[in-house]
Design an enzyme around this catalytic site. Sequence first.
Site, PDB file in Angstrom:
ATOM      1  N   ARG A 164     -69.830  68.819  47.843  1.00  0.00           N
ATOM      2  CA  ARG A 164     -70.760  69.946  47.866  1.00  0.00           C
ATOM      3  C   ARG A 164     -70.224  71.186  47.154  1.00  0.00           C
ATOM      4  NH1 ARG A 164     -74.558  66.503  49.760  1.00  0.00           N
ATOM      5  NH2 ARG A 164     -74.319  65.946  51.948  1.00  0.00           N
ATOM      6  N   HIS A 267     -79.768  57.611  57.692  1.00  0.00           N
ATOM      7  CA  HIS A 267     -80.557  58.780  57.306  1.00  0.00           C
ATOM      8  C   HIS A 267     -82.052  58.446  57.343  1.00  0.00           C
ATOM      9  CE1 HIS A 267     -76.664  59.693  55.221  1.00  0.00           C
ATOM     10  NE2 HIS A 267     -76.896  60.839  55.822  1.00  0.00           N
ATOM     11  N   ASP A 339     -73.680  62.997  64.597  1.00  0.00           N
ATOM     12  CA  ASP A 339     -74.211  63.073  63.241  1.00  0.00           C
ATOM     13  C   ASP A 339     -75.529  63.858  63.340  1.00  0.00           C
ATOM     14  OD1 ASP A 339     -74.475  62.694  60.517  1.00  0.00           O
ATOM     15  OD2 ASP A 339     -74.163  60.532  60.586  1.00  0.00           O
TER      16      ASP A 339
END
Length: 438
Positions: A164, A267, A339
Amino acid sequence: MQMRKLAIGIMALTITILGGCTHKGETSEQPPVVSPPASDQPAVNEPVPPTETPDTTDEEPATPAVPETPEQAPADEITQQVEKMSLDEKLGAMIIAGVDGTTGSQAAKRMIASQHVGGVIFYANNITTPKGVVAYVNQLKAWNKGNVSPLIISVDQEGGRVSRLPGLVKLPTAKAIGDTGNSAYAAKIGSILGEASKKMGFNVDFAPVLDINSNPKNPVIGDRSYGSTPKLVTKMGIAAMEAIEKEGVIPVVKHFPGHGDTSVDSHLELPVVGKSEAALKAFEWVPFQEAINEGVDAVMIAHILYPKVDAKVPASLSKRVITDELRGELGYEGVVMTDDLTMGAIAKNYGMGEAAVMTVKAGSDILLVAHEYKNVDIILAALKKSVNSGDITVERIDESVKRILILKKKYELTDEKTPATPNLDALNAAIQKAAAVY
C-alpha cells in the site's frame, strides 16, 4: 528475547488481575452467492505453489542490532486506566475502522473524537504520496488527542502485490523470498517494511502472512505465502515478524487457523475446509505456534469454516477456535484481531452487529471494520446493547481493552506528529541491494 518472554508473563498477570480470560483433506466448499470484491483487495490470479529451494542458507541479516521493544506497563497502571474508562470508550478501543478518501473528513473526526475508535486502517484508496499520507495520519492523530490512548494507524504492507505504501520501489513477493531459502532476506525485507511503515506514521502492519500455500486452487494467498511447507513458512515468517517488531511497528501474523488450503476467496464468500484439529495442528498451526513461542503480540483470525472443529460458525466467530485452540492449545496470550468483518464471508451470512457480538463472546479483542462508517455505528450499538443486557459482561470487555492498552504501551505508541516529508531514498536503495544480494 528475554524481554519478550517477560512481556508475555506480565500480560498474563495483568489479565488474571482483571478477571481472567476465557479459555479454551479435501476442501468441501458450500459458498453463498458471489459478489464482486472491494477494489482495494488483493488480486486473485495465483500460481501453483512453488518447488522450494533446499533450506541450506541461513545467514543472519547484515543490519545493525535494534533495541528490544520496551517492557509493558505495570499491571496496576493499566488496570487503573481501564477502570476510569466509560463503556463507550472501552468499546471504541476495540475497533479498527477504515476511513474515506485521502484527507480527513467530518465522519472520520466524529468516529475518532466522539466514538473513541481505537484505530484506523489505510487501504489503496487512502494513499497518495508519502507526504500526503503523513498529513492524513497527522490529522487523525490530532483528532485523537482527547482520547485515553494513542491511535492505532494500520496498513496491509506485505510486499509483492499487497503493497500500500507509496514512494517505494517494487518489493519482492513472499514467494520470491521463500524461494531463496534464506531467512536473512526475509528479515531484511521485514525490516524495510517496518521502517517504511513507521516513516509514514503507521504503527501496525498486517504482516507477515503465515499461511502455507498448500492448495494450487487457492485464489487469495498464492505468492503472498513464503512457501508450501510448514518449515519454510515458519523460518521465513518468523524472521520477517521479528524484523518488523524491531523497527517498533506491531506485526500482525495472519490468518489463523490457516488460509492456505482454501479454494474460495473469503473477501467474496465463506470458505469451508474439511480438516480436523489434528491435521491443522500438524500443518497449518506450525508457523503460528512458533510465532507464539517467539512472543508475537497480535494474531489475525480468518473467516473460514472448519466443520470438523466448529460446525456452526467460522473461525473468526468461534470460541472453540479463538479461546480453546489459539489461547488454550497454543498458549497465546496477546491481542486477537478479526479479519475485516465487512468481507463477503461474514457480511453475506451475518448482520454486522450480530457478528460483532459473536466474535467478542468468542474471544476477539479488536474488530476490523474496513468499510463504511455506518458499520461502525451498528457494531458499537450492538456491543453496547449486549453489555447492558448482560449478554457480554463488562469483565469480558475489560479483558480485551487491557490487552490493547498493554500492546500500545509496549510499543510506545504516540499521537505526536510524524515528520511531514519522509525520505525514502535509503529504503529504496536497500530494497534494490537486497534483491541483488539475495
